[in-house]
Design an enzyme around this catalytic site. Structure first.
Site, PDB file in Angstrom:
ATOM      1  N   HIS A 287       0.833  -1.202   0.000  1.00 22.05           N
ATOM      2  CA  HIS A 287       0.000   0.000   0.000  1.00 22.05           C
ATOM      3  C   HIS A 287       0.873   1.260   0.000  1.00 22.05           C
ATOM      4  O   HIS A 287       0.911   1.956  -0.992  1.00 22.05           O
ATOM      5  CB  HIS A 287      -1.008   0.028   1.148  1.00 22.05           C
ATOM      6  CG  HIS A 287      -1.903  -1.156   1.199  1.00 22.05           C
ATOM      7  ND1 HIS A 287      -2.689  -1.541   0.133  1.00 22.05           N
ATOM      8  CD2 HIS A 287      -2.119  -2.092   2.170  1.00 22.05           C
ATOM      9  CE1 HIS A 287      -3.359  -2.632   0.440  1.00 22.05           C
ATOM     10  NE2 HIS A 287      -3.037  -3.002   1.663  1.00 22.05           N
ATOM     11  N   ASP A 338      -5.167  -8.408  -3.317  1.00 23.76           N
ATOM     12  CA  ASP A 338      -5.419  -8.151  -1.901  1.00 23.76           C
ATOM     13  C   ASP A 338      -6.699  -8.820  -1.407  1.00 23.76           C
ATOM     14  O   ASP A 338      -6.711 -10.015  -1.131  1.00 23.76           O
ATOM     15  CB  ASP A 338      -5.418  -6.641  -1.678  1.00 23.76           C
ATOM     16  CG  ASP A 338      -5.352  -6.245  -0.212  1.00 23.76           C
ATOM     17  OD1 ASP A 338      -5.391  -7.146   0.657  1.00 23.76           O
ATOM     18  OD2 ASP A 338      -5.265  -5.043   0.077  1.00 23.76           O
TER      19      ASP A 338
END
Length: 472
Positions: A287, A338
């Site tokens: 991220h 994810d």
């Protein structure tokens, strides 16, 4: 003894872009297949045909496999909530995770991996923290949940980078894990035993690395202890030196995380990590959404990979990564699905670009004076960064790399009238139909004519498991 097979493609994506009339020599042995030689402008000379348009397989650098089965279940706001966020989504996820055992995880992961392969992913980095029973007690085999993922990868044929996660505390203040987090937890010694057990597996398509859940979940002294310990473990015969094992960490995904880190550690998360850990090309910072200009430049300079998950980050309302500044600083990046609300490298790369267009109100943000194609820029970065994060010789048609091949459907209307220079842009930005036709992993065809070799059986088992979990 290895055998060598010769193949040919009309157009193949090489490290410099598309080349014509490419010959591949693939060495096959009992442990898989690697590219022996790759030559452009080569005569067909009796070689077998891979396809007209072929690409290297894409690594998926961030996956929580169990979350595929809850995709779509967190899209309602509770009446008592004034607003929804990552933190409220997390409570839904915890409740779902508490129902899943090893057999369930294998079924869910296998279905996910089929979907990944059919979309053109050939390697997945599994950031795995679902370790114990729901009450926190270890299974009789403490590696049972990890082995479920290994079995799912073996069953489907996808390459796996297994990243067992160290998860110790519930926040920067060192609070104990909550009741719902107990099944994630290890102390350092137990974690290192799990890591050693997994590294001993003799799986040719398996890499094992290290995952630190986040700075809020791993105290500074524990992080140092793990990093010191892995540098002292001897290398596995089939793996690169353990000091080069990939190291992944969630970081700076949420503004609240940044604020808590500033309050407790007097530094922003990425700033703190760069000041206190030997961050280098082994690392993948997942991220890394909220960066200052200085953090952006410093992260790029380390050679570490920024692990970007645009569809999940959009779904959770995380924010936008500073893409243009990071590319200008020569930073490495890759993509992951994810939470798997989407399982498509096309959508991850498309939304990586589109998010930047929305915030800047300009177009072709990824392109540059030296590379005018947004699609080719992002595709090349995702291949290289994903391979680095996965810790293997992947993501390129080059000698010594695993023979992973994605064949696009040249009969698709999306590619009609396109030159080789226009193929990637058209694939990524011109439609939603999946035009991945065939997929090879390690020299074995696992997808033919858009369909995985065992899709029906795996989907049937998945439906049975998810319907049972829904009733629990």
């Amino acid at each position: 003894m290895p055998t060598t097979a010769l193949h040919h493609a009309d157009h193949a994506w090489l490290p410099g872009g598309f080349a014509d009339d490419v010959a591949f020599a693939i060495d096959r042995s009992a442990v898989g297949a690697v590219l022996h030689a790759v030559d452009a402008k080569a005569p067909r000379a009796g070689a077998g045909t891979l396809g007209r348009i072929v690409l290297p397989g894409m690594p998926n650098l961030h996956s929580h496999a169990f979350q595929r089965a809850m995709a779509g279940l967190a899209e309602r706001r509770a009446p008592q909530q004034a607003e929804d966020s990552f933190w409220s989504w997390r409570e839904v996820m915890y409740a779902f995770a508490g129902r899943i055992g090893p057999d369930d995880l294998r079924a869910i992961a296998a279905q996910l991996y089929v979907e990944m392969l059919e979309a053109g992913y050939t390697q997945v980095c599994e950031f795995h923290y679902l370790h114990h029973r729901s009450d926190g007690r270890p299974y009789d085999d403490p590696a049972a949940m990890s082995l479920a993922l290994v079995e799912a990868a073996r069953e489907t044929g996808i390459g796996l980078t297994l990243l067992p996660v160290l998860y110790m505390t519930g926040g920067f203040d060192g609070r104990p894990l909550s009741e719902r987090q107990r099944r994630f937890g290890h102390d350092v010694d137990a974690y290192l035993r799990l890591l050693e057990r997994l590294r001993a597996l003799d799986e040719p398509a398996l890499n094992v690395g290290v995952a630190l859940h986040s700075l809020r979940a791993v105290p500074a002294d524990a992080m140092r202890a793990v990093l010191d310990a892995i540098d002292a473990i001897p290398a596995h015969p089939r793996q690169r030196a353990v000091s080069r094992m990939p190291i992944h960490i969630h970081i700076a995904e949420q503004i609240g995380e940044v604020q808590d880190c500033l309050a407790i550690r007097n530094a922003r998360p990425v700033e703190w990590l760069l000041d206190h850990a030997p961050v280098d090309a082994r690392w993948c910072l997942v991220h890394a959404t909220h960066l200052t200009d200085d953090e952006t430049r410093r992260l790029a300079a380390t050679g570490a990979v920024a692990g970007l998950c645009p569809t999940t980050e959009a779904n959770l309302g995380d924010g936008l990564f500073p893409l243009r500044a990071y590319l200008d600083a020569s930073g490495a990046l890759g993509i992951g699905s994810d939470s798997h609300i989407s399982v498509s490298p096309v959508e991850e790369l498309r939304w990586l670009e589109y998010g930047q267009r929305l915030v800047t109100r300009h177009r072709n943000i990824s392109a540059s004076a030296t590379q005018p194609s947004s699609g080719e820029t992002l595709f090349a970065h995702a291949l290289a960064g994903g391979a680095k994060a996965a810790g293997g010789a992947l993501g390129a048609f080059a000698p010594g790399h695993r023979a992973d091949v994605v064949v696009l459907d040249d009969a698709s209307p999306l590619l009609a009238g396109r030159t080789p220079a226009q193929l990637v842009d058209s694939w990524l930005f011109a439609g939603n139909a999946n035009i991945v036709r065939d997929v090879m992993v390690g020299g074995a065809w696992v997808v033919r004519e858009h369909r995985h070799r065992d899709a029906e059986r795996i989907a049937r088992r998945y439906r049975e498991v998810v319907e049972r979990l829904a009733r629990a």
